[in-house]
Write a protein that holds these residues in place. Sequence first.
Motif, PDB file in Angstrom:
ATOM      1  N   ASP A   1       0.868  -1.168   0.000  1.00  0.00           N
ATOM      2  CA  ASP A   1       0.000   0.000   0.000  1.00  0.00           C
ATOM      3  C   ASP A   1       0.905   1.217   0.000  1.00  0.00           C
ATOM      4  O   ASP A   1       1.772   1.349   0.861  1.00  0.00           O
ATOM      5  CB  ASP A   1      -0.891  -0.022   1.247  1.00  0.00           C
ATOM      6  CG  ASP A   1      -1.850   1.158   1.282  1.00  0.00           C
ATOM      7  OD1 ASP A   1      -2.610   1.336   0.321  1.00  0.00           O
ATOM      8  OD2 ASP A   1      -1.826   1.911   2.269  1.00  0.00           O
TER       9      ASP A   1
ATOM     10  N   PHE B   1       3.152  -3.917   4.126  1.00  0.00           N
ATOM     11  CA  PHE B   1       2.579  -4.026   5.468  1.00  0.00           C
ATOM     12  C   PHE B   1       2.548  -5.502   5.864  1.00  0.00           C
ATOM     13  O   PHE B   1       1.832  -6.291   5.277  1.00  0.00           O
ATOM     14  CB  PHE B   1       1.165  -3.447   5.411  1.00  0.00           C
ATOM     15  CG  PHE B   1       0.474  -3.263   6.723  1.00  0.00           C
ATOM     16  CD1 PHE B   1       0.578  -2.073   7.433  1.00  0.00           C
ATOM     17  CD2 PHE B   1      -0.329  -4.267   7.241  1.00  0.00           C
ATOM     18  CE1 PHE B   1      -0.099  -1.900   8.630  1.00  0.00           C
ATOM     19  CE2 PHE B   1      -1.010  -4.099   8.442  1.00  0.00           C
ATOM     20  CZ  PHE B   1      -0.890  -2.900   9.131  1.00  0.00           C
TER      21      PHE B   1
ATOM     22  N   CYS C   1      -2.266   6.203  12.844  1.00  0.00           N
ATOM     23  CA  CYS C   1      -1.835   6.326  11.450  1.00  0.00           C
ATOM     24  C   CYS C   1      -2.126   7.747  10.943  1.00  0.00           C
ATOM     25  O   CYS C   1      -3.275   8.175  10.936  1.00  0.00           O
ATOM     26  CB  CYS C   1      -2.552   5.308  10.583  1.00  0.00           C
ATOM     27  SG  CYS C   1      -2.108   5.466   8.852  1.00  0.00           S
TER      28      CYS C   1
ATOM     29  N   THR D   1      -4.687   5.046   6.828  1.00  0.00           N
ATOM     30  CA  THR D   1      -4.830   3.968   5.845  1.00  0.00           C
ATOM     31  C   THR D   1      -5.205   2.644   6.501  1.00  0.00           C
ATOM     32  O   THR D   1      -5.652   1.715   5.848  1.00  0.00           O
ATOM     33  CB  THR D   1      -3.537   3.793   5.038  1.00  0.00           C
ATOM     34  OG1 THR D   1      -3.782   2.813   4.013  1.00  0.00           O
ATOM     35  CG2 THR D   1      -2.376   3.309   5.891  1.00  0.00           C
ATOM     36  N   ILE D   2      -5.021   2.559   7.836  1.00  0.00           N
ATOM     37  CA  ILE D   2      -5.269   1.280   8.509  1.00  0.00           C
ATOM     38  C   ILE D   2      -6.727   1.190   8.946  1.00  0.00           C
ATOM     39  O   ILE D   2      -7.297   2.149   9.450  1.00  0.00           O
ATOM     40  CB  ILE D   2      -4.330   1.122   9.725  1.00  0.00           C
ATOM     41  CG1 ILE D   2      -2.882   1.310   9.276  1.00  0.00           C
ATOM     42  CG2 ILE D   2      -4.502  -0.237  10.368  1.00  0.00           C
ATOM     43  CD1 ILE D   2      -1.890   1.230  10.388  1.00  0.00           C
TER      44      ILE D   2
ATOM     45  N   PRO E   1      -4.025  -2.322   5.800  1.00  0.00           N
ATOM     46  CA  PRO E   1      -3.956  -0.989   5.199  1.00  0.00           C
ATOM     47  C   PRO E   1      -4.936  -0.900   4.030  1.00  0.00           C
ATOM     48  O   PRO E   1      -5.589  -1.893   3.691  1.00  0.00           O
ATOM     49  CB  PRO E   1      -2.510  -0.903   4.717  1.00  0.00           C
ATOM     50  CG  PRO E   1      -2.150  -2.306   4.399  1.00  0.00           C
ATOM     51  CD  PRO E   1      -2.948  -3.185   5.341  1.00  0.00           C
TER      52      PRO E   1
ATOM     53  N   CYS F   1      -0.149   4.548   2.153  1.00  0.00           N
ATOM     54  CA  CYS F   1       0.822   4.457   3.254  1.00  0.00           C
ATOM     55  C   CYS F   1       2.080   5.264   2.920  1.00  0.00           C
ATOM     56  O   CYS F   1       2.576   5.223   1.797  1.00  0.00           O
ATOM     57  CB  CYS F   1       1.176   2.990   3.475  1.00  0.00           C
ATOM     58  SG  CYS F   1       2.489   2.705   4.651  1.00  0.00           S
TER      59      CYS F   1
ATOM     60  N   CYS G   1       2.577   2.863  13.207  1.00  0.00           N
ATOM     61  CA  CYS G   1       1.788   1.695  13.614  1.00  0.00           C
ATOM     62  C   CYS G   1       2.684   0.621  14.213  1.00  0.00           C
ATOM     63  O   CYS G   1       2.381   0.027  15.243  1.00  0.00           O
ATOM     64  CB  CYS G   1       1.008   1.145  12.420  1.00  0.00           C
ATOM     65  SG  CYS G   1       2.006   0.925  10.940  1.00  0.00           S
TER      66      CYS G   1
ATOM     67  N   ILE H   1       6.690  -2.849   9.014  1.00  0.00           N
ATOM     68  CA  ILE H   1       6.591  -2.109   7.758  1.00  0.00           C
ATOM     69  C   ILE H   1       7.927  -2.158   7.032  1.00  0.00           C
ATOM     70  O   ILE H   1       8.971  -1.866   7.622  1.00  0.00           O
ATOM     71  CB  ILE H   1       6.230  -0.623   8.016  1.00  0.00           C
ATOM     72  CG1 ILE H   1       4.923  -0.507   8.789  1.00  0.00           C
ATOM     73  CG2 ILE H   1       6.154   0.147   6.702  1.00  0.00           C
ATOM     74  CD1 ILE H   1       3.718  -0.928   8.022  1.00  0.00           C
TER      75      ILE H   1
END
Lengths: 262, 309
Positions: B235, B240, B257, B261-262, B278, B284, B290, B301
């Motif tokens: 993403d 992720f 975030c 996006t989460i 995500p 992202c 996160c 990540i």
Amino acid sequence: MLPARLPQMPEVWRLESKPHKFCPGCGHGIVLKCLGEAVEELGLVDRTVFACDIGCSLLAWDFFNLDTVQTHHGRTLPVLAGLKRVRPELVVVAYMGDGGAYAIGAQHLVASAGRDDPVTVIVVNNTVYAMTGGQMAPTTLPEEKTETTPYGRRVEENGPSLRGPELVASIASPGAYVARGSVARVRQLKGFIKKGLRAQVEGGHLAFIEALSTCPTNWRTNARETWRFLEEKMHKHFPLGEYAPAQAVREEGGGAQPPRKS
Amino acid sequence: MLNPQGNLKIVLAGEGGQGVQTVAEIMAEAAFRSGYQALYIPSFGVEQRGGVSLAFVQVGRQPIGAPVFYTADLVGAFSLRAVKKIGGYLGDETWLFYDAHLEEEVKELYPSLERRVAIPALEVAREEMHPRVFNVVILGALGEATGLLPREAVTEALERQLGHKFAQDPSLREMNYRALERGQELCRLALAGEGAAGGQGEVRRGPGGERGPEKADRGRGGLVPGSLEPIITEDGQGRFYLYPALCKGCGLCIEKCPVRTIGWARQLGALGTPVVEPGHGEPCIACRQCQLVCPDCAIWIERRDGDKP
């Protein structure tokens, strides 16, 4: 397909005991992640002894690949102080909650701070007695609702909430390290813990770090309200930062020391 | 269907956080409001969440003497560990309700038990609504199974218990009511298919139910190699990695975030609650907030351009 990767957790975390026993959203995991990384980055894994107290903090009894001892009601400190006297090469970390450190075991904290025991103390403050169901603790904020203060904590009845680092700083010796961090400021908290470990290892002094933490289970908050309570209410009431030991300040300023008997 | 002598004795068991205590409390409340004697008592370990959580409920016309009992008329079990734990409460006359994904385990553990009913609550909640209303589907099914609780009383008790959450987000009310109705339907379907109670509780799949249960659904059975497989989603600038065996669904990362996006995923995690994924907001930016705040190290990540942060 990409190869399966193991979770990126500190190596000192004991994988067999994960997922750990703390509730979803509990700040203990974040504090223990900071501690794990700090111990690793300072290269202290082989000689660190971890000690947890009673309360939710004891759920960390199998958390690390470290020698671990569990005691009750603040006795973590005298146990570690004794251990350190016998085996001064060890690095000892006392991990307690605000109930164990400030209420039930406050005398041990006060005595250790007065003696300047070379112990790194981490107190996780979530403003409630979490394991027993969220009763009022010394650190409960004014007006905060808990199981035993359903209408909010009344300062005129229960006193103001206790500020641990300020208390310890007022009696700690020069060279001691006192700070307050928060799980909402992860990098800062890790820095405090590293400095705290250094104070013990390099300076032979007490280090006291309070970590403001979360308890969504007993606060009865969702994720958004959890962060809001921590960052808006707790950060305001409990200022983050490092606290200079008052004895050091007094010595630098001259005077104020009681006259010594000859 | 249930018409025992004296009071109806119910045991509910599930993972802490799955919501069985809420179900039990609502059932007792609904019974009390319908003029029955009713008593509910929870039983769980020192962990407030994450262990097996038992709830004892008694409903009936007779005064209730003691909160705990040895043989239940109706048992509900909704995780693997719960199924293992409730063995002692089963008698010859006991009805066992369980989530359909536990079919094999129930057959294996209690082969001689005749009165067992599989309810595909998890699947229906996940496919049709949201995994979080799983327990309300169960509530609908069990309320129906008792044959004692009027639906209006159950709805009213649900409102009393969860009304403050509905007030914050009115769409939740509609979803919970629907979950309740679906639960009642599932129970009727299952019991109709039961016929002469041959123990073949085979009315399992609701509409659109082809997917088998994922491993993580089966409760927390310790970390075996393989269960640490991450779900990898690309993403924006990030890759992720999410480890369902570790994610407890606390949602701290969702709120931290910066690009939001989460969000919640359909997959379930360590405690039978939804994990995160995500792709719900802006792309992202691989800031790793996160990952930093995850108390369980369930997120990692990787920057897609391979650069170290």
